[in-house]
Design a protein around this motif. Structure first.
Motif: not given
Lengths: 601, 569
Positions: A230-237, B249-252, B262-266, B345-351
């Motif tokens: 929730h409200a996770f901060k991306y690009f923050d180490k 990346y930008r998981w909702n 339920l959560y990223p990469l579950s 795709g966005e994970f691959m680019y942004n992470i």
């Protein structure tokens, strides 16, 4: 047959029961990792199968995250999840979790029909810093992170240059320094907005890798306490690359979702949602004025160009599609394009109610409640995640900060001022407290000949003095805090069928009417839970041998029941062979109830 | 009646057999049929066996149902370690029903290996790059798509049950293959008030009734029964956990992004795959294949994000070329199709900091029955008729099932028919070769554009005393920079390092204007310079060193390889 919900009143009664003797000797000092392991093993061994331990994750520093299950012998009961020391910088929260474990094993009324999952250390790697030879307050786990993106990792950390056992600060005179010595007390430094303070501050250490920066790439790491989605901060180490990247956080989320009976989350740590109730949302979403997306406009037959209240949208959809069973929260969920970040107004009422009860309980225990304001919940924290994504009541508790004479940050205006000078304000309060109690919280600034910076002064706040009381007072603080907190469990939603009536319509056809009443002090689910549809649905089933249902369904979903409110349920049935109908709730997050209804033929 | 049933059963049996027919898997691989999950595995093993020196075959992890997710690595060890080469990552079939995406991956692997000794272009990318190929991400989805009755859209999810209809039960009301033909088709019921009538031009089709016209049919949705007695049909089928919304990346949460889990990469297989790609930071270009619409999609996936201009420039270069190699495909940012969050795709680019294209493979407009293919039919009814004629004349009648009466336990007499699962999103196998070759050619083109950095020491001069000036040029002969713009901006990886060993570096920095001798010196640690070499461009550095004899100049890049040069001062 109505099942009794024993735990409901148990908590309320607790405060009037003399507290059974806690094993005070267990709380004379802060527990190291190995001591926690020993203590938990002994609690488990003495529990006759009522306590179970779960290893739910391993930290990058090879420390286990252990969840203590109190009430392991219970089946089909709701549960409370308690997470402590998620940031690894709050040793007292771990003690609180351990104390709670012992308290629960001594007070069976609290886990008669309620299970507890208690995680005493959510960030075990960072928690070890408190016990280190050179104490440092850092929430980073042991995951190797290249903080400064150079050719090495973990190559430039802090050092205890003056060998006093603490990592404090260094100040050095610089013409463009941003800090000046505080006019209130020469121990404190004030940030100078104009940039002509004359002093620059560094954390204690050297520039180990010769890149001109000091301590910019120390050991670790990620803070699992801000790695939730929730409200996770991306690009923050320190937050990690993505939510759940830290093995600790991933393990906790997995464990919680594997246990749908968890119906409340309590976080022991830096923040306190129980005393600092979140404010209602100021922007983003106004339920009185919503614009419809094309999907809702199509379903409702309303115009996407106009604005409506959520209530109007619900009515339009219900009129157009009587077959849909739709509520306000469903519409809110459908309208959202971004995850909600404001606590819902409908839920704030229970926060206020619980806060009042908790603080009253504390006062009854003789606990001084005027204290330095705890930190606000952090984005990516478990306490925010539990409310916004699990959809359960999420309470966070800060067990101790130093006492103050009066809360200077009460009014809005003061708050703005305090935010501007957040650090000095808090440090001044700390200084006052420690002066009054004759304790040393600050290292006096002493000249030190730094190999790179030349003459510097080392001093400042001793790590953990702002959130960790002296060992002698652990037991007495927890003896007041934990009972007050544990009593909150009595607030969980609980149900009974009331006003059940079977009316013959003729020809063996009957109309069955009942009310499902929530006799607890919390709604099920929360309003946020209704929107995110995450809590397990509360179903009511109607069964009977050979029964045929003319109107209504065998399984009916009860979308929400506010505390001390009831939902009416109606069926038209044709009786079968049996003259007994069975009404029952079915939901893993509550104590399920049943009622038999006799058909008088 | 009995005879009709017998004929029907034989027909159904034949149909199922045709679908599950076992193919002989040999290298070179054939691309005139679809490989089921076991055959994909067999094909990968066959490729590895045929080219053991150029390949390795790894199990990335297991799926929810315990199937292995395979990755085939193509790398010529003789030309360098895989971690020292720009990595190309190619995957497909993350949605279980999008099976031809797997065939593109297999074709690419097959092309690289079988033509390695015959074709200079291929030899070069095999020698220069490492290729990580994961033909089937959603292994359970593919296996079930082949083995079970499905619509063309189902078996898409990960096999993680979810209570879609919020009744406390999981996956309890899925489709039912009522007529046992291996496909989930459509159901219709006679209804004078229905919104459809039989198409007067082709009785197999229906058209909407016009105002005032009498209806004939009501559509009842996909084949199935109300298994849980809640008055709804097929409303809680498998999953739904969308494997392309469950990334970090930008998981909702699900109320914002349906199927996010339920959560990223579950998803356990996805988690394993995330670990696999994170261990390969050299990946700089990724292709992920899906199967609908004919598109080359790049980020951002949401409107409120913007990409670094340097990345857009490269994407445009690749995307505009790709459009020409796959006529009809549109190159565009994916949010313009629709915004998504938590996708791979966005994970691959942004992470992972890799340029990423999502290739949407199937184009319905290519299923033509007309003389002039430049003007697609816009009228819906006419288009349906054309599709059916395509089925009759080119699809050998295998794509559409005529309506047949069925006695439904809840609806009574209905009819079942319509497009079968192997239609509409999947080209008929006769078109497969063309599709896989064109798309694999786009990957090849992008692989050729991965950075190719060379290092020249172009100037050594003696200065006063023991001091010497050494000037180094890093040149990138290809279009892709040595590090993506997002990696530099968000500090995903350290920039490339240009360093000098063997002499004391007094100072050093980037030459900003060679003609004017302008140099921007680095204040600390001048012996290591951090650099990103732009595409089709160069960067020049100067070092003032003290010493004599041998010195070594090294270039070390996470994504663009390693170089080393020893010179005498």
């Amino acid at each position: 047959m109505q099942k009794h919900v024993g735990f409901f009143l148990a908590g309320l009664m607790l405060l009037s029961i003399p507290i059974k003797a806690q094993k005070e000797e267990h709380f004379k000092s802060y527990h190291k990792t190995s001591e926690i392991t020993t203590l938990l093993k002994s609690i488990k061994d003495q529990s006759n199968g009522k306590v179970k331990l779960h290893n739910i994750a391993t930290s990058p520093g090879s420390n286990q995250l252990t969840v203590i299950e109190v009430g392991a012998d219970l089946k089909n009961v709701p549960a409370v999840f308690v997470a402590a020391n998620m940031q690894g910088v709050n040793p007292l929260s771990t003690e609180g979790a351990l104390y709670l474990t012992e308290y629960l094993t001594a007070h069976k009324e609290l886990n008669k029909e309620l299970k507890w999952y208690i995680l005493p250390v959510g960030n075990p790697d960072a928690a070890q810093n408190f016990f280190a030879v050179s104490k440092i307050k850092s929430p980073k786990n042991a995951f190797a992170v290249n903080d400064d993106m150079d050719e090495q990792t973990n190559e430039d950390g802090v050092e205890d240059l003056n060998g006093d056992g603490f990592i404090t600060m260094m100040r050095v005179k610089k013409p463009d320094g941003e800090y000046s010595i505080s006019k209130t007390d020469s121990l404190l430094m004030t940030k100078d907005e104009d940039g002509d303070g004359g002093w620059t501050l560094y954390s204690e250490g050297t520039d180990n890798d010769g890149d001109g920066l000091f301590n910019e790439d120390g050991l670790g790491g990620i803070n699992p306490g801000i790695n939730f989605p929730h409200a996770f901060k991306y690009f923050d180490k320190v937050s990690g690359l993505w939510p759940g990247y830290a093995s600790e956080t991933y393990g906790i989320m997995k464990f919680i979702y594997d246990h749908p009976e968890i119906n409340m989350c309590i976080t022991l740590g830096e923040s306190s949602l129980l005393t600092n109730i979140p404010e209602p949302g100021k922007g983003g979403f106004d339920p009185e004025k919503v614009k419809l997306n094309s999907r809702i406009a199509r379903i409702s037959g309303l115009s996407p160009q106009q604005t409506y209240s959520v209530k109007e949208v619900v009515k339009a959809i219900s009129d157009a599609h009587p077959e849909y069973d739709i509520e306000e929260s469903d519409v809110v969920g459908m309208l959202m394009e971004k995850a909600l970040t404001d606590f819902q107004k409908q839920d704030l009422s229970f926060y206020k109610d619980l806060s009042k009860k908790y603080q009253t309980n504390l006062k009854k225990q003789g606990y001084q409640t005027k204290r330095i304001k705890p930190e606000d919940p952090l984005n990516g924290s478990i306490e925010l995640w539990a409310y916004f994504q699990l959809g359960v009541p999420s309470l966070s508790v800060n067990l101790w900060t130093p006492e103050i004479k009066s809360d200077t940050t009460k009014t809005k205006k003061d708050k703005v001022e305090a935010t501007k000078k957040a650090k000095p304000g808090k440090e001044e309060q700390l200084l006052e407290y420690y002066k009054n109690t004759n304790q040393k919280a600050f290292v006096d600034w002493q000249v030190y000949n730094h190999p790179q910076l030349g003459e510097v002064e080392i001093g400042g706040l001793i790590p953990f003095m702002d959130n960790t009381p002296v060992e002698d007072s652990i037991a007495s603080i927890l003896a007041k805090q934990i009972p007050a907190l544990a009593s909150i469990c009595s607030e969980l939603p609980a149900f009974k069928f009331v006003g059940t009536k079977l009316s013959p319509l003729g020809g063996g056809v009957y109309r069955l009417e009942t009310y499902l009443e929530n006799i607890g002090n919390l709604p099920y689910p929360t309003y946020m839970g209704q929107i995110n549809q995450q809590p397990a649905p509360l179903m009511v089933t109607l069964k009977g041998d050979g029964l045929s249902i003319i109107e209504g369904k065998e399984r009916v979903r009860v979308k929400s029941v506010q505390s001390h409110h009831a939902q009416k349920l109606v069926w038209v049935i044709k009786a079968g062979k049996s003259d007994v109908l069975k009404l029952a709730t079915s939901c893993p997050a509550i104590v399920n109830i049943e009622q038999e209804v006799k058909i008088e033929k | 009646m009995k005879n009709i049933l017998l004929v029907l059963l034989v027909m159904i049996g034949h149909h199922i057999m045709a679908q599950n027919e076992q193919h002989k898997i040999e290298v070179p691989l054939r691309f005139d049929f679809y490989y089921n999950y076991d055959e994909v595995t067999e094909a990968l093993k066959a490729l590895h066996q045929a080219y053991p020196k150029l390949t390795s075959l790894d199990v990335v992890g297991q799926s929810e149902e315990g199937r292995d997710i395979y990755a085939l690595t193509i790398n010529n060890e003789a030309t360098g370690k895989e971690s020292d080469k720009p990595g190309i990552y190619v995957d497909g079939n993350i949605h279980g029903n999008e099976i031809q995406a797997g065939e593109v991956c297999l074709y690419y692997a097959n092309m690289l290996l079988t033509k390695y000794n015959e074709n200079e272009r291929i030899k070069k990318v095999v020698d220069k790059n490492v290729h990580y190929i994961v033909p089937v991400v959603n292994v359970d989805g593919r296996a079930h798509f082949f083995n079970d009755a499905n619509t063309m859209h189902s078996s898409r999810s990960l096999r993680v049950p979810r209570d879609d209809d919020k009744d406390g039960l999981l996956d309890e009301d899925t489709y039912d293959d009522l007529d046992g033909d291996g496909s989930i088709c459509q159901m219709r019921i006679r209804d004078p008030f229905g919104k459809y009538k039989t198409d007067p031009e082709d009785e197999r089709l229906m058209v909407r009734v016009k105002p005032g016209e009498k209806g004939e049919w009501t559509l009842l949705g996909s084949e199935g029964i109300d298994n849980d007695g809640d008055g709804r049909f097929n409303e809680d089928a498998e999953g739904y956990l969308d494997p392309n919304r469950n990334w970090g990346y930008r998981w909702n949460p699900n109320y914002i992004e349906r199927g996010s889990g339920l959560y990223p990469l579950s998803g356990v297989g996805l988690k394993a795959l995330s670990e696999y790609v994170m261990k390969r930071p050299n990946i700089i270009m990724a292709f992920m294949f899906h199967n609908y619409g004919g598109m080359w999609l790049r980020g951002p996936a949401v409107k409120d994000e913007t990409l670094a201009p340097v990345d857009v420039k490269l994407y445009d270069y690749l995307g505009q070329n790709a459009e020409k190699m796959t006529p009809g495909y549109r190159y565009m940012p994916s949010w313009e199709l629709y915004p998504t969050t938590g996708d791979y795709g966005e994970f691959m680019y942004n992470i992972c900091g890799a340029y990423t294209f999502v290739g949407e493979l199937f184009m319905g407009s290519q299923e033509t029955y007309r003389k002039d293919i430049t003007k697609p039919e816009e009228d819906r009814d006419e288009s349906n008729r054309e599709k059916l004629k395509f089925n009759d004349h080119l699809g050998l009648g295998e794509l559409y099932k005529p309506w047949v009466k069925f006695n439904h336990p809840q609806y009574g007499e209905i009819e079942i028919g319509g497009w079968v699962k192997m239609s509409n999103r999947l080209p008929h196998p006769f078109m497969l070769n063309d599709l896989v070759h064109r798309n694999a050619s786009v990957i090849l083109f992008a692989a050729e554009q991965t950075p190719e950095v060379t290092m020249d020491v172009f100037d050594i001069q003696k200065l006063d005393g023991k001091l010497k000036r050494v000037r180094v040029r890093l040149t990138n002969a290809k279009g892709m920079p040595s590090l993506t713009g997002i990696s530099v901006k968000e500090k995903l990886f350290p920039q490339d390092q240009l360093s000098i060993k063997g002499a004391k570096v007094i100072t050093g920095g980037q030459i900003t204007n060679l003609l004017l001798d302008d140099v921007k010196y680095k204040e600390y640690k001048p012996e290591i310079q951090f650099v990103t070499v732009p595409g089709f461009d160069k960067k020049e550095y100067e070092f003032i060193v003290e010493g004599s004899g041998k010195i070594t100049i090294e270039y070390n890049s996470v994504k663009a390889g390693k170089l080393s040069k020893t010179i005498m001062l």
